[in-house]
Design a protein around this motif. Structure first.
Motif, PDB file in Angstrom:
ATOM      1  N   ALA A   5      43.328  66.456  30.656  1.00 22.24           N
ATOM      2  CA  ALA A   5      41.938  66.931  30.694  1.00 22.24           C
ATOM      3  C   ALA A   5      41.252  66.761  29.347  1.00 22.24           C
ATOM      4  CB  ALA A   5      41.928  68.407  31.118  1.00 22.24           C
ATOM      5  N   VAL A   6      41.931  67.081  28.259  1.00 23.50           N
ATOM      6  CA  VAL A   6      41.338  66.926  26.925  1.00 23.50           C
ATOM      7  C   VAL A   6      41.061  65.467  26.631  1.00 23.50           C
ATOM      8  CG1 VAL A   6      41.750  67.235  24.463  1.00 23.50           C
ATOM      9  CG2 VAL A   6      42.362  69.054  26.066  1.00 23.50           C
ATOM     10  N   THR A   7      41.981  64.588  27.045  1.00 25.14           N
ATOM     11  CA  THR A   7      41.763  63.158  26.811  1.00 25.14           C
ATOM     12  C   THR A   7      40.554  62.662  27.596  1.00 25.14           C
ATOM     13  OG1 THR A   7      44.144  62.845  26.471  1.00 25.14           O
ATOM     14  CG2 THR A   7      42.835  60.883  26.945  1.00 25.14           C
ATOM     15  N   VAL A   8      40.412  63.136  28.836  1.00 27.06           N
ATOM     16  CA  VAL A   8      39.256  62.734  29.653  1.00 27.06           C
ATOM     17  C   VAL A   8      37.959  63.196  29.005  1.00 27.06           C
ATOM     18  CG1 VAL A   8      38.096  63.110  31.860  1.00 27.06           C
ATOM     19  CG2 VAL A   8      40.537  62.621  31.795  1.00 27.06           C
ATOM     20  N   VAL A   9      37.944  64.435  28.512  1.00 26.31           N
ATOM     21  CA  VAL A   9      36.728  64.980  27.896  1.00 26.31           C
ATOM     22  C   VAL A   9      36.346  64.193  26.639  1.00 26.31           C
ATOM     23  CG1 VAL A   9      35.754  67.005  26.743  1.00 26.31           C
ATOM     24  CG2 VAL A   9      37.058  67.274  28.865  1.00 26.31           C
ATOM     25  N   ARG A  10      37.334  63.816  25.857  1.00 26.93           N
ATOM     26  CA  ARG A  10      37.056  63.141  24.589  1.00 26.93           C
ATOM     27  C   ARG A  10      36.961  61.622  24.720  1.00 26.93           C
ATOM     28  NH1 ARG A  10      40.824  64.830  19.837  1.00 26.93           N
ATOM     29  NH2 ARG A  10      39.317  63.439  18.847  1.00 26.93           N
ATOM     30  N   TRP A  11      37.195  61.106  25.917  1.00 21.53           N
ATOM     31  CA  TRP A  11      37.199  59.649  26.102  1.00 21.53           C
ATOM     32  C   TRP A  11      35.830  59.076  25.772  1.00 21.53           C
ATOM     33  CZ3 TRP A  11      41.519  56.935  27.594  1.00 21.53           C
ATOM     34  CH2 TRP A  11      41.348  55.583  27.879  1.00 21.53           C
ATOM     35  N   PRO A  12      35.751  57.932  25.079  1.00 19.89           N
ATOM     36  CA  PRO A  12      36.836  57.099  24.572  1.00 19.89           C
ATOM     37  C   PRO A  12      37.181  57.375  23.121  1.00 19.89           C
ATOM     38  CG  PRO A  12      34.804  55.872  24.445  1.00 19.89           C
ATOM     39  CD  PRO A  12      34.438  57.248  24.924  1.00 19.89           C
ATOM     40  N   GLY A  13      36.878  58.587  22.624  1.00 17.17           N
ATOM     41  CA  GLY A  13      37.161  58.879  21.243  1.00 17.17           C
ATOM     42  C   GLY A  13      38.642  58.793  20.934  1.00 17.17           C
ATOM     43  N   GLY A  14      38.994  58.107  19.843  1.00 15.18           N
ATOM     44  CA  GLY A  14      40.380  57.951  19.439  1.00 15.18           C
ATOM     45  C   GLY A  14      41.156  56.956  20.251  1.00 15.18           C
ATOM     46  N   VAL A  15      40.488  56.133  21.092  1.00 13.69           N
ATOM     47  CA  VAL A  15      41.164  55.183  21.960  1.00 13.69           C
ATOM     48  C   VAL A  15      40.952  53.773  21.411  1.00 13.69           C
ATOM     49  CG1 VAL A  15      41.286  54.240  24.288  1.00 13.69           C
ATOM     50  CG2 VAL A  15      40.880  56.682  23.950  1.00 13.69           C
ATOM     51  N   VAL A  16      42.037  53.003  21.384  1.00 12.06           N
ATOM     52  CA  VAL A  16      41.994  51.610  20.961  1.00 12.06           C
ATOM     53  C   VAL A  16      42.005  50.734  22.208  1.00 12.06           C
ATOM     54  CG1 VAL A  16      43.131  49.826  19.592  1.00 12.06           C
ATOM     55  CG2 VAL A  16      43.221  52.213  18.848  1.00 12.06           C
ATOM     56  N   LEU A  17      41.148  49.712  22.224  1.00  7.68           N
ATOM     57  CA  LEU A  17      41.043  48.795  23.363  1.00  7.68           C
ATOM     58  C   LEU A  17      40.841  49.582  24.662  1.00  7.68           C
ATOM     59  CD1 LEU A  17      43.971  46.357  22.460  1.00  7.68           C
ATOM     60  CD2 LEU A  17      41.539  46.078  21.953  1.00  7.68           C
ATOM     61  N   PRO A  18      39.683  50.228  24.803  1.00 13.45           N
ATOM     62  CA  PRO A  18      39.441  51.075  25.984  1.00 13.45           C
ATOM     63  C   PRO A  18      39.590  50.336  27.311  1.00 13.45           C
ATOM     64  CG  PRO A  18      37.768  51.442  24.312  1.00 13.45           C
ATOM     65  CD  PRO A  18      38.547  50.245  23.856  1.00 13.45           C
ATOM     66  N   ALA A  19      39.253  49.060  27.354  1.00 11.16           N
ATOM     67  CA  ALA A  19      39.350  48.321  28.613  1.00 11.16           C
ATOM     68  C   ALA A  19      40.789  48.245  29.112  1.00 11.16           C
ATOM     69  CB  ALA A  19      38.767  46.915  28.439  1.00 11.16           C
ATOM     70  N   VAL A  20      41.728  48.203  28.175  1.00  7.64           N
ATOM     71  CA  VAL A  20      43.144  48.172  28.551  1.00  7.64           C
ATOM     72  C   VAL A  20      43.693  49.589  28.704  1.00  7.64           C
ATOM     73  CG1 VAL A  20      45.444  47.386  27.855  1.00  7.64           C
ATOM     74  CG2 VAL A  20      43.441  45.971  27.364  1.00  7.64           C
ATOM     75  N   ALA A  21      43.209  50.499  27.843  1.00  7.98           N
ATOM     76  CA  ALA A  21      43.744  51.859  27.831  1.00  7.98           C
ATOM     77  C   ALA A  21      43.359  52.637  29.082  1.00  7.98           C
ATOM     78  CB  ALA A  21      43.268  52.598  26.585  1.00  7.98           C
ATOM     79  N   LEU A  22      42.143  52.386  29.611  1.00  8.96           N
ATOM     80  CA  LEU A  22      41.678  53.172  30.746  1.00  8.96           C
ATOM     81  C   LEU A  22      42.564  53.032  31.980  1.00  8.96           C
ATOM     82  CD1 LEU A  22      39.640  55.077  31.965  1.00  8.96           C
ATOM     83  CD2 LEU A  22      38.195  53.101  32.529  1.00  8.96           C
ATOM     84  N   PRO A  23      42.839  51.808  32.466  1.00  5.31           N
ATOM     85  CA  PRO A  23      43.729  51.729  33.641  1.00  5.31           C
ATOM     86  C   PRO A  23      45.124  52.277  33.369  1.00  5.31           C
ATOM     87  CG  PRO A  23      43.305  49.544  32.727  1.00  5.31           C
ATOM     88  CD  PRO A  23      42.352  50.477  32.044  1.00  5.31           C
ATOM     89  N   LEU A  24      45.629  52.076  32.140  1.00  8.96           N
ATOM     90  CA  LEU A  24      46.939  52.639  31.803  1.00  8.96           C
ATOM     91  C   LEU A  24      46.905  54.165  31.863  1.00  8.96           C
ATOM     92  CD1 LEU A  24      48.250  50.442  28.837  1.00  8.96           C
ATOM     93  CD2 LEU A  24      49.203  50.621  31.135  1.00  8.96           C
ATOM     94  N   PHE A  25      45.823  54.730  31.328  1.00  7.03           N
ATOM     95  CA  PHE A  25      45.701  56.191  31.327  1.00  7.03           C
ATOM     96  C   PHE A  25      45.619  56.748  32.745  1.00  7.03           C
ATOM     97  CE2 PHE A  25      42.800  59.901  31.315  1.00  7.03           C
ATOM     98  CZ  PHE A  25      43.620  60.801  30.657  1.00  7.03           C
ATOM     99  N   VAL A  26      44.873  56.060  33.620  1.00  8.39           N
ATOM    100  CA  VAL A  26      44.762  56.506  35.011  1.00  8.39           C
ATOM    101  C   VAL A  26      46.130  56.457  35.703  1.00  8.39           C
ATOM    102  CG1 VAL A  26      43.741  55.987  37.252  1.00  8.39           C
ATOM    103  CG2 VAL A  26      42.335  55.868  35.185  1.00  8.39           C
ATOM    104  N   LEU A  27      46.847  55.353  35.513  1.00 11.39           N
ATOM    105  CA  LEU A  27      48.165  55.220  36.151  1.00 11.39           C
ATOM    106  C   LEU A  27      49.157  56.247  35.615  1.00 11.39           C
ATOM    107  CD1 LEU A  27      48.524  51.321  36.266  1.00 11.39           C
ATOM    108  CD2 LEU A  27      48.052  52.877  38.177  1.00 11.39           C
TER     109      LEU A  27
END
Length: 407
Positions: free
Chosen positions: A53-75
């Motif tokens: 939940a905290v990661t979702v709220v702060r997204w994409p803050g602190g995330v590298v390569l969001p296009a790749v990180a997002l599907p990985l985070f969902v899975l």
């Protein structure tokens, strides 16, 4: 790798305590297991859900390569929820596949979201693997693979995004360390479960012993009732029958004497009942005196062979009861026959012999009725004390009962 699911992991989080709640140890084990199930079933899923939940709220803050990180985070989020919640269908190979996806996807996500709370997900995956996979080897290899993937992913992301600060690759190897905490926690839960089962078995064993002791005591009381009341009532009935027959023949004095003997037997039965209660309370029983009074009331010759020695309470009680039963049977089945009662002390054993000759009078009615319980009870008494009882015809046409017991 056929069995990798810990067989009672889900059950230990859902089942109630043991059935037997009367033992303090069972309750203590149950309370400890409930606390462990609370930590396993609520705390870890809560932390994972909070990190998601905290990661979702702060997204994409602190995330590298969001296009790749997002599907990985969902899975990773889906697999984390699927593994940590107690789904009944998630067992065996399905659980192994889900844990593998959770571990490897979390390891790939680590360098992409190391500045967010999503960094907790691969560590949670390693701890969960140690707790839910029964094979320690499988859990360890999975954690090692996750650590290796995390280290490699860290190197690759550092090469693709050199301007973004990254953890050193060797720190990523620590992803697999929580697996040992999960294994240790699982071993502790196993120990608690085994201790609880042992306590339940001990409770069942004690209940079984109590039931067996109650049955033995019931058998003993049944023998006491038969021996005391059966002997006395049979004797009283015989004397009253005799008095009735004598009165019908005009022998009033003899009939009155028979009535007095019946009364004496009734008084004697009261004393015998008191002695039986006394013996049940583990008090002593004066064997020679008791047999002497019994012989006197039944007009039987009584003799003692050997030096009188102390006899245990159970053995003395059994000797008296067998003597009563044998004399009662003699009076019913061999009326008018001469009878002898002999008590012998030889070494560490005591022997009782009851002998009667052939009947000299006609058999009348049998007021007490023959049930066979008396002979069975005598043999039971002898066997329980490690002795023997013989009841057989004698050479003179009579009958002999011989009881031999250790003192």
């Amino acid at each position: 790798m056929e069995e990798v699911l810990h067989p009672d992991y889900s059950a230990c989080r859902r089942t109630s305590g043991p059935v037997g709640r009367t033992l303090v140890d069972v309750t203590r084990f149950e309370t400890t297991a409930v606390e462990s199930r609370f930590r396993e079933g609520l705390v870890l899923p809560f932390l994972v859900l909070v990190s998601i939940a905290v990661t979702v709220v702060r997204w994409p803050g602190g995330v590298v390569l969001p296009a790749v990180a997002l599907p990985l985070f969902v899975l990773v989020s889906i697999t984390a929820v699927g593994v940590l919640l107690p789904w009944r269908w998630l067992t065996g190979r399905r659980l192994l596949v889900a844990m593998t996806a959770y571990m490897l996807l979390g390891a790939l996500l680590l360098p992409l979201a190391h500045a967010t709370t999503a960094v907790l997900l691969p560590y949670s995956a390693a701890a969960t693997a140690g707790g839910v996979l029964v094979s320690r080897k499988a859990a360890t290899w999975l954690a090692a693979a996750g650590a290796l993937v995390a280290a490699c992913a860290t190197l690759v992301v550092g090469h693709l995004a050199p301007a973004t600060p990254q953890w050193p690759w060797w720190i990523a190897l620590t992803v697999g360390l929580p697996v040992y905490g999960g294994i240790a926690n699982r071993a502790r839960l196993d120990a608690l479960r085994n201790a609880r089962r042992a306590a339940e078995e001990a409770l069942r064993a004690s209940e079984s012993e109590a039931r067996e002791a109650a049955l033995l005591e019931r058998g003993r009381i049944a023998r006491e009732i038969h021996d005391v009341l059966g002997h006395s009532l049979s004797g009283i009935a015989l004397q009253l029958d005799m008095a009735d027959a004598l009165r019908g023949n005009g022998c009033d004095e003899e009939a009155a004497a028979a009535v007095r003997r019946a009364r004496a037997l009734a008084v004697d039965s009261i004393s015998e009942t008191r002695r039986a209660v006394h013996a049940l309370r583990e008090s002593t029983l004066p064997l020679p005196e008791t047999l002497g009074r019994l012989a006197e009331h039944n007009a039987v010759d009584f003799a003692i062979d050997g030096e009188v020695a102390p006899v245990g309470v159970e053995a003395a009680h059994t000797v008296v009861r067998v003597a009563q039963e044998a004399l009662t049977n003699t009076a019913k089945h061999a009326p008018g026959a001469p009878r002898t009662l002999r008590l012998a002390f030889v070494d560490d054993r005591v022997t009782l012999t009851v002998h009667n000759g052939p009947a000299t009078a006609e058999r009348g009615g049998e007021p007490a009725g023959g049930t066979g319980v008396g002979l069975v009870g005598m043999r039971e008494r002898a066997a329980l004390l490690g002795g023997t009882l013989k009841a057989e015809p004698a050479q003179d046409g009579g009958w002999t009962v011989e009881l031999e017991l250790p003192r």
